[in-house]
Design a protein around this motif. Structure first.
Motif, mmCIF file in Angstrom:
data_model
loop_
_atom_site.group_PDB
_atom_site.id
_atom_site.type_symbol
_atom_site.label_atom_id
_atom_site.label_comp_id
_atom_site.label_asym_id
_atom_site.label_seq_id
_atom_site.Cartn_x
_atom_site.Cartn_y
_atom_site.Cartn_z
ATOM 1 N N LEU A 163 0.807 -1.218 0.000
ATOM 2 C CA LEU A 163 0.000 0.000 0.000
ATOM 3 C C LEU A 163 0.845 1.275 0.000
ATOM 4 O O LEU A 163 0.590 2.219 0.740
ATOM 5 C CB LEU A 163 -0.951 0.012 1.197
ATOM 6 N N GLY A 164 1.869 1.311 -0.849
ATOM 7 C CA GLY A 164 2.699 2.504 -0.969
ATOM 8 C C GLY A 164 3.716 2.672 0.146
ATOM 9 O O GLY A 164 4.309 3.732 0.292
ATOM 10 N N HIS A 165 3.923 1.624 0.932
ATOM 11 C CA HIS A 165 4.891 1.665 2.016
ATOM 12 C C HIS A 165 5.827 0.461 1.919
ATOM 13 O O HIS A 165 5.529 -0.511 1.238
ATOM 14 C CB HIS A 165 4.178 1.646 3.375
ATOM 15 N N LEU A 205 9.759 4.894 -1.677
ATOM 16 C CA LEU A 205 10.311 6.011 -2.444
ATOM 17 C C LEU A 205 9.937 5.947 -3.924
ATOM 18 O O LEU A 205 9.833 6.976 -4.586
ATOM 19 C CB LEU A 205 11.826 6.071 -2.274
ATOM 20 N N ALA A 206 9.714 4.766 -4.456
ATOM 21 C CA ALA A 206 9.305 4.633 -5.857
ATOM 22 C C ALA A 206 7.944 5.292 -6.088
ATOM 23 O O ALA A 206 7.667 5.777 -7.184
ATOM 24 C CB ALA A 206 9.252 3.161 -6.251
ATOM 25 N N LYS A 207 7.099 5.326 -5.066
ATOM 26 C CA LYS A 207 5.767 5.918 -5.199
ATOM 27 C C LYS A 207 5.799 7.439 -5.169
ATOM 28 O O LYS A 207 4.894 8.084 -5.675
ATOM 29 C CB LYS A 207 4.842 5.422 -4.078
ATOM 30 N N ILE A 208 6.832 8.031 -4.567
ATOM 31 C CA ILE A 208 6.885 9.482 -4.468
ATOM 32 C C ILE A 208 8.024 10.077 -5.305
ATOM 33 O O ILE A 208 8.277 11.270 -5.253
ATOM 34 C CB ILE A 208 7.007 9.941 -3.001
ATOM 35 N N GLU A 209 8.664 9.236 -6.102
ATOM 36 C CA GLU A 209 9.816 9.673 -6.889
ATOM 37 C C GLU A 209 9.477 10.857 -7.800
ATOM 38 O O GLU A 209 10.232 11.819 -7.884
ATOM 39 C CB GLU A 209 10.341 8.502 -7.722
ATOM 40 N N ILE A 210 8.358 10.800 -8.476
ATOM 41 C CA ILE A 210 7.976 11.878 -9.398
ATOM 42 C C ILE A 210 7.777 13.200 -8.668
ATOM 43 O O ILE A 210 8.153 14.259 -9.156
ATOM 44 C CB ILE A 210 6.729 11.493 -10.227
ATOM 45 N N VAL A 211 7.225 13.153 -7.469
ATOM 46 C CA VAL A 211 7.023 14.372 -6.686
ATOM 47 C C VAL A 211 8.370 14.940 -6.246
ATOM 48 O O VAL A 211 8.571 16.155 -6.245
ATOM 49 C CB VAL A 211 6.124 14.090 -5.455
ATOM 50 N N MET A 212 9.295 14.073 -5.901
ATOM 51 C CA MET A 212 10.624 14.514 -5.478
ATOM 52 C C MET A 212 11.372 15.216 -6.617
ATOM 53 O O MET A 212 12.222 16.064 -6.378
ATOM 54 C CB MET A 212 11.440 13.322 -4.983
ATOM 55 N N LYS A 213 11.037 14.868 -7.863
ATOM 56 C CA LYS A 213 11.723 15.446 -9.024
ATOM 57 C C LYS A 213 11.054 16.722 -9.548
ATOM 58 O O LYS A 213 11.534 17.310 -10.507
ATOM 59 C CB LYS A 213 11.784 14.410 -10.152
ATOM 60 N N TRP A 214 9.940 17.128 -8.945
ATOM 61 C CA TRP A 214 9.270 18.346 -9.401
ATOM 62 C C TRP A 214 10.223 19.530 -9.319
ATOM 63 O O TRP A 214 10.981 19.693 -8.372
ATOM 64 C CB TRP A 214 8.045 18.651 -8.547
ATOM 65 N N ILE A 215 10.120 20.381 -10.327
ATOM 66 C CA ILE A 215 10.930 21.597 -10.336
ATOM 67 C C ILE A 215 10.242 22.623 -9.443
ATOM 68 O O ILE A 215 9.024 22.813 -9.494
ATOM 69 C CB ILE A 215 11.051 22.147 -11.772
ATOM 70 N N THR A 216 11.041 23.292 -8.631
ATOM 71 C CA THR A 216 10.503 24.315 -7.734
ATOM 72 C C THR A 216 10.067 25.509 -8.585
ATOM 73 O O THR A 216 10.851 26.028 -9.378
ATOM 74 C CB THR A 216 11.570 24.759 -6.715
ATOM 75 N N PRO A 217 8.813 25.966 -8.431
ATOM 76 C CA PRO A 217 8.345 27.113 -9.206
ATOM 77 C C PRO A 217 9.142 28.372 -8.836
ATOM 78 O O PRO A 217 9.496 28.576 -7.683
ATOM 79 C CB PRO A 217 6.887 27.279 -8.806
ATOM 80 N N CYS A 218 9.413 29.186 -9.847
ATOM 81 C CA CYS A 218 10.179 30.414 -9.573
ATOM 82 C C CYS A 218 9.327 31.673 -9.698
ATOM 83 O O CYS A 218 9.781 32.765 -9.395
ATOM 84 C CB CYS A 218 11.415 30.478 -10.460
ATOM 85 N N ASP A 219 8.100 31.523 -10.185
ATOM 86 C CA ASP A 219 7.208 32.688 -10.221
ATOM 87 C C ASP A 219 5.774 32.231 -9.994
ATOM 88 O O ASP A 219 5.450 31.066 -10.170
ATOM 89 C CB ASP A 219 7.328 33.460 -11.532
ATOM 90 N N VAL A 220 4.943 33.160 -9.583
ATOM 91 C CA VAL A 220 3.542 32.837 -9.343
ATOM 92 C C VAL A 220 2.757 33.236 -10.582
ATOM 93 O O VAL A 220 2.798 34.378 -11.007
ATOM 94 C CB VAL A 220 3.028 33.607 -8.099
ATOM 95 N N GLY A 221 2.040 32.270 -11.149
ATOM 96 C CA GLY A 221 1.241 32.549 -12.330
ATOM 97 C C GLY A 221 -0.230 32.579 -11.980
ATOM 98 O O GLY A 221 -0.636 32.261 -10.873
ATOM 99 N N GLN A 222 -1.036 33.018 -12.934
ATOM 100 C CA GLN A 222 -2.465 33.083 -12.679
ATOM 101 C C GLN A 222 -3.166 31.865 -13.160
ATOM 102 O O GLN A 222 -3.157 31.234 -14.028
ATOM 103 C CB GLN A 222 -3.063 34.313 -13.317
#
Length: 81
Positions: free
Chosen positions: A51-53, A64-81
């Motif tokens: 169950l993801g653990h 960690l395989a279940k959250i790998e994609i989230v860990m690789k997210w690029i940190t946003p550098c600006d706030v968009g609308q």
């Protein structure tokens, strides 16, 4: 022992307890006409993905395989609308 829906997890500290505890658990299941399918059973595992653990001798951790994609997210550098 942990039961979740149709899964039963049995945690043991050493292999000597394994046979005695599994025998008791299977007898209780049989008494209530509940049966395990052997091809779905896993015995004497050092690590289990569930169950993801990850469950191992050190406890329960996030898989960690279940959250790998989230860990690789690029940190946003600006706030968009």
């Amino acid at each position: 022992m942990l039961v979740y829906l149709d899964d039963i997890l049995v945690f043991l500290k050493n292999e000597d307890e394994d046979v005695a505890h599994m025998s008791k658990i299977l007898k209780i299941l049989c008494k209530h006409r509940l049966y395990a399918k052997l091809f779905k059973c896993h015995f004497a595992k050092d690590e289990l993905h569930y169950l993801g653990h990850v469950v191992d001798k050190d406890g329960i951790k996030v898989d960690l395989a279940k959250i790998e994609i989230v860990m690789k997210w690029i940190t946003p550098c600006d706030v968009g609308q």
